[in-house]
Design a protein around this motif. Structure first.
Motif, short mmCIF file in Angstrom:
data_model
loop_
_atom_site.label_atom_id
_atom_site.label_comp_id
_atom_site.label_asym_id
_atom_site.label_seq_id
_atom_site.Cartn_x
_atom_site.Cartn_y
_atom_site.Cartn_z
N GLU A 1 46.70 -3.31 26.14
CA GLU A 1 46.15 -3.58 27.47
C GLU A 1 44.70 -4.06 27.37
O GLU A 1 43.91 -3.52 26.60
CB GLU A 1 46.21 -2.33 28.33
N GLY A 2 44.37 -5.05 28.18
CA GLY A 2 43.01 -5.58 28.21
C GLY A 2 42.71 -6.58 27.12
O GLY A 2 41.59 -7.12 27.06
N SER A 3 43.68 -6.86 26.26
CA SER A 3 43.47 -7.82 25.17
C SER A 3 43.62 -9.25 25.66
O SER A 3 44.04 -9.51 26.79
CB SER A 3 44.50 -7.55 24.06
N ALA A 4 43.31 -10.20 24.78
CA ALA A 4 43.48 -11.61 25.12
C ALA A 4 44.95 -11.93 25.37
O ALA A 4 45.28 -12.70 26.29
CB ALA A 4 42.92 -12.49 24.01
N TYR A 5 45.84 -11.33 24.57
CA TYR A 5 47.27 -11.55 24.79
C TYR A 5 47.67 -11.02 26.17
O TYR A 5 48.38 -11.69 26.92
CB TYR A 5 48.08 -10.85 23.70
N TRP A 6 47.23 -9.83 26.49
CA TRP A 6 47.55 -9.19 27.76
C TRP A 6 47.03 -10.02 28.92
O TRP A 6 47.72 -10.23 29.93
CB TRP A 6 46.96 -7.79 27.76
N ILE A 7 45.80 -10.50 28.80
CA ILE A 7 45.21 -11.34 29.85
C ILE A 7 46.01 -12.62 30.02
O ILE A 7 46.30 -13.04 31.16
CB ILE A 7 43.73 -11.66 29.50
N ALA A 8 46.36 -13.26 28.91
CA ALA A 8 47.13 -14.52 28.98
C ALA A 8 48.49 -14.29 29.63
O ALA A 8 48.94 -15.11 30.46
CB ALA A 8 47.28 -15.12 27.59
#
Length: 291
Positions: free
Chosen positions: A143-150
């Motif tokens: 959660e909150g990672s670049a993957y999650w954001i994308a």
């Protein structure tokens, strides 16, 4: 004495040659050697070529922080084998990428560091004891990672296509940046991407947020709240409020949206003192002074 500090994350591998005093002499940025995404032989080749470029005379001690070097013995054994094959006669110490991150960000002192790059994790160091929170990988968490954001961003795009949400500048930016002829091409587009590639498109959310897109700004707020939750969970390990720091691409590209939310409740948040590769150098230096 020379040292090589290696920060091997999920997206790239950064290598820096340091002198005895911690001054940077040379550095390289190479492809990721993540054990779950890169073939073993290729990881060995990337690491071997990198250290040979920085240290052709084979005199440096190596400190490596590599993603995946955690609780699973099978992965730890595989990473140790890769390092032995790549470094050969060079002395080295290998730790997780999060371990070198906290070593560098807090300059070896106790505290908490949260990392939000391709993935996300928070780590607490107290009396030489490490406690982690998060870091479950893209299928279970991050959660909150670049993957999650994308993923949140692309999900919003789909809702805009459906009409569940009104179209905003985020819709137009995804159409342009992903070179889509029609919006439903997003299905084929996503099917050809892996975890790292998906994470690399998180920058579009930043473009939209900077243009005032409400959905993009809300995604960043959600990311900040998830990151804050990691920190608050680890605070239970400490009797007093410790120093807290942060690293990773999410903070590099979205600090204007993430940090204000964290600063609302966290008074001891500081910028990282040193980089992760410097933390790897410090660990390598400790290897030298071992009896």
């Amino acid at each position: 004495m020379l040292y090589i500090g290696i920060d091997g994350g999920g997206t790239k591998t950064k290598m820096v040659l340091f002198d005895e005093n911690g001054s940077r002499l040379k550095e390289l940025i190479l492809p990721t050697v993540h054990v779950l995404t890169q073939p073993q032989d290729q990881s060995i080749e990337i690491l071997r070529n990198g250290v040979n470029q920085l240290d052709p005379d084979h005199t440096a001690i190596i400190g490596a922080g590599l993603a995946g070097y955690g609780q699973q013995k099978e992965l730890r054994d595989k990473i140790e084998y890769i390092c032995k094959e790549a470094f050969r006669d060079r002395p080295f110490v290998v730790e997780s990428d999060v371990r070198i991150a906290i070593e560098g960000a807090l300059d070896g002192h106790d505290g908490i560091v949260v990392i939000a790059g391709t993935g996300s994790i928070a780590l607490s160091l107290k009396n030489n004891k490490l406690t982690r929170c998060g870091g479950w990988g893209y299928q279970l968490g991050d959660e909150g990672s670049a993957y999650w954001i994308a993923k949140k961003m692309f999900n919003t795009f789909c809702k805009e296509i459906d009409g569940r949400l009104p179209k905003t500048v985020l819709y137009d930016l995804i159409m342009k940046e992903c070179d889509l002829d029609v919006d439903y091409d997003i299905i084929t587009f996503m099917n050809h991407l892996n975890r790292t590639s998906i994470a690399s498109y998180a920058y579009i959310n930043g473009l939209a947020a900077d243009l005032g897109d409400p959905y993009a700004i809300d995604i960043y707020k959600q990311a900040a709240l998830e990151i804050r939750s990691l920190i608050q969970t680890l605070l239970k390990e400490h009797h007093s409020i410790p120093t807290i720091s942060y690293i990773g691409g999410v903070f590099e590209h979205a600090s204007n949206y993430i940090l204000p939310v964290l600063n609302e409740t966290i008074e001891t948040l500081i910028s990282p003192i040193h980089t992760p590769e410097y933390g790897a150098y410090k660990l390598a230096k400790k290897l030298r002074v071992k009896p």
